[in-house]
Design an enzyme around this catalytic site. Structure first.
Site, PDB file in Angstrom:
ATOM      1  N   HIS A 190      13.060 -18.884 -47.102  1.00  0.00           N
ATOM      2  CA  HIS A 190      12.413 -19.664 -46.285  1.00  0.00           C
ATOM      3  C   HIS A 190      11.172 -20.193 -46.975  1.00  0.00           C
ATOM      4  O   HIS A 190      10.208 -19.489 -48.090  1.00  0.00           O
ATOM      5  CB  HIS A 190      12.140 -19.048 -45.575  1.00  0.00           C
ATOM      6  CG  HIS A 190      11.659 -19.480 -44.195  1.00  0.00           C
ATOM      7  ND1 HIS A 190      11.738 -21.800 -43.695  1.00  0.00           N
ATOM      8  CD2 HIS A 190      10.564 -19.470 -43.899  1.00  0.00           C
ATOM      9  CE1 HIS A 190      10.593 -22.186 -42.440  1.00  0.00           C
ATOM     10  NE2 HIS A 190       9.773 -20.709 -42.271  1.00  0.00           N
ATOM     11  N   HIS A 249       7.186 -23.161 -46.237  1.00  0.00           N
ATOM     12  CA  HIS A 249       6.599 -24.884 -45.508  1.00  0.00           C
ATOM     13  C   HIS A 249       6.659 -25.552 -46.344  1.00  0.00           C
ATOM     14  O   HIS A 249       5.662 -26.546 -46.736  1.00  0.00           O
ATOM     15  CB  HIS A 249       5.343 -24.300 -44.978  1.00  0.00           C
ATOM     16  CG  HIS A 249       5.937 -23.227 -43.929  1.00  0.00           C
ATOM     17  ND1 HIS A 249       4.931 -23.796 -42.427  1.00  0.00           N
ATOM     18  CD2 HIS A 249       6.966 -22.109 -43.612  1.00  0.00           C
ATOM     19  CE1 HIS A 249       5.704 -22.755 -41.608  1.00  0.00           C
ATOM     20  NE2 HIS A 249       7.304 -22.299 -42.399  1.00  0.00           N
ATOM     21  N   ASP A 301      23.703 -34.444 -56.927  1.00  0.00           N
ATOM     22  CA  ASP A 301      23.982 -33.086 -58.266  1.00  0.00           C
ATOM     23  C   ASP A 301      23.858 -31.023 -56.958  1.00  0.00           C
ATOM     24  O   ASP A 301      24.410 -30.408 -57.241  1.00  0.00           O
ATOM     25  CB  ASP A 301      22.965 -32.954 -59.075  1.00  0.00           C
ATOM     26  CG  ASP A 301      22.847 -34.080 -60.386  1.00  0.00           C
ATOM     27  OD1 ASP A 301      24.386 -33.684 -59.852  1.00  0.00           O
ATOM     28  OD2 ASP A 301      22.243 -33.949 -60.858  1.00  0.00           O
ATOM     29  N   HIS A 307       9.765 -27.750 -38.100  1.00  0.00           N
ATOM     30  CA  HIS A 307       9.205 -26.003 -38.374  1.00  0.00           C
ATOM     31  C   HIS A 307       9.392 -26.401 -40.506  1.00  0.00           C
ATOM     32  O   HIS A 307       8.296 -27.128 -40.947  1.00  0.00           O
ATOM     33  CB  HIS A 307       9.951 -24.750 -38.290  1.00  0.00           C
ATOM     34  CG  HIS A 307      10.189 -23.760 -38.662  1.00  0.00           C
ATOM     35  ND1 HIS A 307      10.319 -22.542 -37.851  1.00  0.00           N
ATOM     36  CD2 HIS A 307       9.698 -23.356 -39.851  1.00  0.00           C
ATOM     37  CE1 HIS A 307       9.736 -21.635 -38.403  1.00  0.00           C
ATOM     38  NE2 HIS A 307       8.802 -21.983 -39.493  1.00  0.00           N
ATOM     39  N   TYR A 309      29.366 -28.872 -66.015  1.00  0.00           N
ATOM     40  CA  TYR A 309      28.264 -29.135 -66.394  1.00  0.00           C
ATOM     41  C   TYR A 309      27.907 -27.778 -66.648  1.00  0.00           C
ATOM     42  O   TYR A 309      28.515 -26.586 -66.280  1.00  0.00           O
ATOM     43  CB  TYR A 309      27.614 -29.469 -64.864  1.00  0.00           C
ATOM     44  CG  TYR A 309      26.159 -29.419 -65.147  1.00  0.00           C
ATOM     45  CD1 TYR A 309      25.225 -30.323 -65.786  1.00  0.00           C
ATOM     46  CD2 TYR A 309      25.059 -28.001 -65.187  1.00  0.00           C
ATOM     47  CE1 TYR A 309      24.032 -30.548 -65.913  1.00  0.00           C
ATOM     48  CE2 TYR A 309      24.081 -28.252 -64.931  1.00  0.00           C
ATOM     49  CZ  TYR A 309      22.866 -29.274 -65.252  1.00  0.00           C
ATOM     50  OH  TYR A 309      22.061 -29.138 -65.406  1.00  0.00           O
TER      51      TYR A 309
END
Lengths: 235, 235, 235, 235
Positions: free
Chosen positions: B98, B100, B123, B174, B232
């Site tokens: 997580h 910001h 991708d 958020h 890939y």
């Protein structure tokens, strides 16, 4: 006075260095100070010296009430009267920082408060970051720097804003001032106001006119970090 | 319990460091965790400690199901219930991050999914990066952080979205949460979502209203990197 | 074949490193190659390896005409057929670079050529940086990467564009490809196209609809750096 | 001539390094010079050499009046005639810098002066940063670089602008030139013009059409740093 205020000067110098390290200040375009309320003094950066370079020995200690230099051989920041006005007007403040950081200055030049558009903002500021009214020609001519502090303090004077819940203000056509319990907290708030200023500008570039965050979400985020119901951090 | 989860803590700490090194997290405004599904635990950053500085010894090991601390002397991230809800709701997830980060948070604050406008996005994510519905006042008041995870999981619940094909979501007002097979993969997806968020914002600044990438091109790029037809990389 | 192409691999690896050092490539999202026309081969980055880390020993040497690996134990970049198509279609090219750099990719995703708005652009490119037509579903399904090179070459096929005067193209919905006499020149052009892409986007943000640079100024700047009348630099 | 101008060359080289360190110049896209008015010469960066790398020994000393090389074995910057025209036309100038810095170049490409929207700008420039008229086709064809200096000098010729109060100009479709008492001052002004160019662009992105700063505030900020009433800094 036998006290050389060495701890106060060290703390203030470090916060000035932090402003430069965080990319908030180019050259000498900013300053931080810390107050010793008991001694009635503040320690501030000398005028024109880059924030990145100042040491405790460069700092200037100034009487908060009167403004005279009580320690140091350099001229204090030209913005010293602004810092003094903030300490005099906002009794809980222990440190002040001023920058011309990119996004926060742009909002100040736009003459608009930074709207609270998300939880990053709500974590730090309980509502929009306010912008001062413009100074009058007389205020600019006469005691310009002190007036700059006065218009900040004005916004907090009628109980509409709590300086501990809104520890940042934009001075119209100028830039951000932030504060906190000490100079380091003020510098951390200078970084926070720059971050939320950028996020708000970018959000409105993506979605013009997007309204502020819901008030229940704002309250939850602010109070989980600040005040008696806080449960964020280690203490 | 004799296991000190040292490998799990090391992997989780490293992913937190990666978030800071990649410029995705300022100070402590983010966190990463890694799960040990067999042991039923996750290792997460302690609350309020900067991502750049955490070591394996700082990490807190928490029961995924119950939420109690099983190792460590610090308080876990305030966002721990969000991580737990993601692990409980999305069975294939081994790590969560997580942040910001700038552009991804701006899209979250704009309450808009990040449209897939090019192959860089395709991708990594098989379609737009979704944004959650806003939380209700009750959800915010009661078990706020757990509800934050619940609204993410909701979007994947009806088979509309596959968490392995869309390993990133924006929480409204958020910021981004990302995941992957382990914490490092979650951190890599945090960098990817920030990159595509910035590219999408800049693209629409140049060409407002530009529609998404053609579906055949999206599919080709996603499947050349992911799934049975991938060709890939080195394995 | 006794030649281990060590010089070719070293030059190609260095150009890949340059792309990362210049901030044009995140992780492995880009690649550079250099051709040895006499030997009929190119040296290219292996697939999935970060540009910042590759060394000469990691590189893969591939036949330009046929595409088989003639040196190296890794799988070549998935974009190798695009590089081959450019070498096959544009005879003067000695090095190719591909990035997903921020502003150039945004223009590619916007499906718009980068207009020539100033002398920084004119110093490098004699006119707008062109954008390819979109690939058809058949082209994407069948030989996708080769088709990506083909649509670039198409734009130079009728004499409308000279690959030495316009050594950069945007692939629609994808990103920039650049080239030059060798891989280092291609990487330098990757930096130049990113710079002018950013300048053009910012210029139009300030002054929407601003028309291109006057043609006499464009010509003067391009020809003072390139061709028989050049007087820039030390040789 | 026995003088090897070693101090002049060192000062000029250092200013070129400063431009690169401040992120104002990519590769060789910029240059700085310093004049020795008594000796009638300037020391400037050689053409095509990156600003980050030049040393005092690389510099080229050129006669201001005539333009011939009086010291050095390299070809001087292609922009040398522009520098000479500025020294010849603006008598108080001791150093000149030229960059293609991001925001200042965007304003130059937009063909618009940088409006003075705040005190950061007023601290450095007493009014908008002006933009030259476009060069005519004849001026571009014939003595292009000298004409570039001439159109700058033109703006200061009728007393409308004081080169010490407005030590920066944008050349239309090109980029910023700045000056000062020496090359270091010119380089510092190059950083200042880039900062205020960015602030102005971001301000107008937030608040389109925002008018300039009040004239009394502009005057106060400029005169507190410059001229007989200055009280900023340590001297």
């Amino acid at each position: 006075m036998s006290d050389d205020h060495s701890e106060l000067r060290a703390a203030s110098a470090l916060a000035n260095n932090m402003l430069a390290d965080a990319g908030l200040v180019l050259h000498a375009f900013g300053n931080a100070s810390q107050a010793d309320r008991e001694a009635g003094v503040l320690a501030i950066k000398p005028s024109g010296i880059p924030c990145a370079e100042v040491t405790a020995d460069d700092m200037v200690v100034v009487s908060i009430e009167v403004g005279d230099v009580v320690w140091g051989d350099k001229r204090p920041s030209a913005d010293t009267p602004t810092h003094r006005a903030i300490y005099l007007g906002l009794g809980s403040v222990g440190g002040v920082a001023h920058t011309h950081s990119f996004y926060a200055t742009a909002w100040a030049q736009a003459l608009e408060p930074i709207p609270c558009l998300g939880t990053t903002h709500a974590d730090h500021f309980r509502g929009p970051v306010p912008v001062t009214r413009p100074l009058t020609p007389d205020e600019v001519e006469d005691e310009y720097e002190a007036s700059t502090g006065t218009v900040i303090v004005e916004m907090y004077g009628h109980g509409a804003l709590d300086p501990e819940e809104a520890p940042a203000a934009l001075v119209a056509s100028h830039g951000p001032f932030t504060w906190g319990g000490d100079a380091a907290a003020a510098a951390a708030n200078a970084a926070a106001v720059e971050l939320v200023a950028g996020l708000a500008a970018q959000t409105l570039a993506i979605a013009p006119g997007r309204p502020p965050i819901a008030s229940h979400l704002l309250e939850r985020h602010f109070t989980r970090k600040h005040g008696p119901r806080a449960y964020y951090g280690q203490s």
